[in-house]
Design a protein around this motif. Sequence first.
Motif, mmCIF file in Angstrom:
data_model
loop_
_atom_site.group_PDB
_atom_site.id
_atom_site.type_symbol
_atom_site.label_atom_id
_atom_site.label_comp_id
_atom_site.label_asym_id
_atom_site.label_seq_id
_atom_site.Cartn_x
_atom_site.Cartn_y
_atom_site.Cartn_z
ATOM 1 N N GLN A 64 -29.874 -36.441 82.772
ATOM 2 C CA GLN A 64 -30.568 -36.045 81.548
ATOM 3 C C GLN A 64 -31.207 -34.661 81.700
ATOM 4 O O GLN A 64 -31.160 -34.049 82.766
ATOM 5 N N SER A 65 -31.833 -34.187 80.646
ATOM 6 C CA SER A 65 -32.645 -32.978 80.729
ATOM 7 C C SER A 65 -33.754 -33.164 81.748
ATOM 8 O O SER A 65 -34.247 -34.278 81.955
ATOM 9 N N GLN A 72 -35.403 -41.780 83.995
ATOM 10 C CA GLN A 72 -34.096 -41.607 83.370
ATOM 11 C C GLN A 72 -33.172 -40.723 84.201
ATOM 12 O O GLN A 72 -31.967 -40.670 83.943
ATOM 13 N N ASN A 73 -33.727 -40.018 85.161
ATOM 14 C CA ASN A 73 -32.916 -39.142 86.012
ATOM 15 C C ASN A 73 -32.754 -39.675 87.435
ATOM 16 O O ASN A 73 -32.336 -38.958 88.336
ATOM 17 N N GLU A 74 -33.086 -40.957 87.605
ATOM 18 C CA GLU A 74 -32.855 -41.602 88.896
ATOM 19 C C GLU A 74 -31.524 -42.368 88.864
ATOM 20 O O GLU A 74 -31.109 -42.813 87.803
ATOM 21 N N PRO A 75 -30.845 -42.510 90.005
ATOM 22 C CA PRO A 75 -31.266 -42.084 91.351
ATOM 23 C C PRO A 75 -30.902 -40.641 91.692
ATOM 24 O O PRO A 75 -31.145 -40.199 92.819
ATOM 25 N N GLU A 137 -41.227 -35.615 81.910
ATOM 26 C CA GLU A 137 -41.569 -35.505 80.491
ATOM 27 C C GLU A 137 -42.822 -34.667 80.310
ATOM 28 O O GLU A 137 -42.935 -33.870 79.379
ATOM 29 N N THR A 138 -43.784 -34.859 81.204
ATOM 30 C CA THR A 138 -44.990 -34.039 81.253
ATOM 31 C C THR A 138 -45.261 -33.687 82.709
ATOM 32 O O THR A 138 -44.800 -34.369 83.628
ATOM 33 N N VAL A 139 -46.016 -32.614 82.926
ATOM 34 C CA VAL A 139 -46.415 -32.208 84.276
ATOM 35 C C VAL A 139 -47.920 -31.995 84.275
ATOM 36 O O VAL A 139 -48.435 -31.174 83.512
ATOM 37 N N ASP A 140 -48.623 -32.732 85.103
ATOM 38 C CA ASP A 140 -50.073 -32.605 85.238
ATOM 39 C C ASP A 140 -50.375 -31.793 86.491
ATOM 40 O O ASP A 140 -50.153 -32.282 87.607
ATOM 41 N N PRO A 141 -50.874 -30.568 86.344
ATOM 42 C CA PRO A 141 -51.137 -29.741 87.523
ATOM 43 C C PRO A 141 -52.093 -30.401 88.518
ATOM 44 O O PRO A 141 -52.024 -30.125 89.723
#
Length: 213
Positions: A64-65, A72-75, A137-141
């Motif tokens: 996926q994106s 959704q992008n595993e494995p 989907e999100t990135v928390d610094p």
Amino acid sequence: MSGPHQGQELVTAGTPLDEARAAMVLVHGRGATAQSIVQMGREVHEEGLALLAPQAARNTWYPQSFLAPVEQNEPGRSSGLRAIDDAVERATDAGVPVDRVVLLGFSQGACLASEYVARNPTRYGGLVALSGGLIGETVDPEGFDGDLDGMPVFVGCSDVDPHIPLERVKVTSEVFERLHADVDERIYEGMGHGVNEDELDAVADIVATVLSA
């Protein structure tokens, strides 16, 4: 760990590992090959630098994106991170210090290389993320801990890249700054999804630095 990318070819080029003073692990993009990203490596190669490029199964690291939920992008994602780790270990086992191992990725490969360094923070020779960013989907610094100890991080992307939102590029730079990297972020107006000469010059500078260390 086994996964879709374990057992794939590790392409090597440049200076042989047993003679190298530094190494660059190059991670190709979606639909590309290890051989193709090695060609980029040859453009910045100097004597003493080994080039190592893992190959993704079916030329794609994850389906996926990179903006999709991680599960959704595993494995593929985890298997790709292991492939990078194996390439880094190949270099260090040959006697190249980890602080002379540079990681470079383009597009999907830049996302994976960024994710690898952020999740395994230590003083590598450098990170080059060309048209990519951290995965999820999100990135928390605030969700990242560690110390890159002033390691150079180059982040280059177009302001209108059709695959990489500028906001994700910015938060990726923020994460690496929080991890105490020396971040060089360059945003190119109207470039699209590609690599330019200014970026290659920046990579060449990082290579020269690790070879002179």
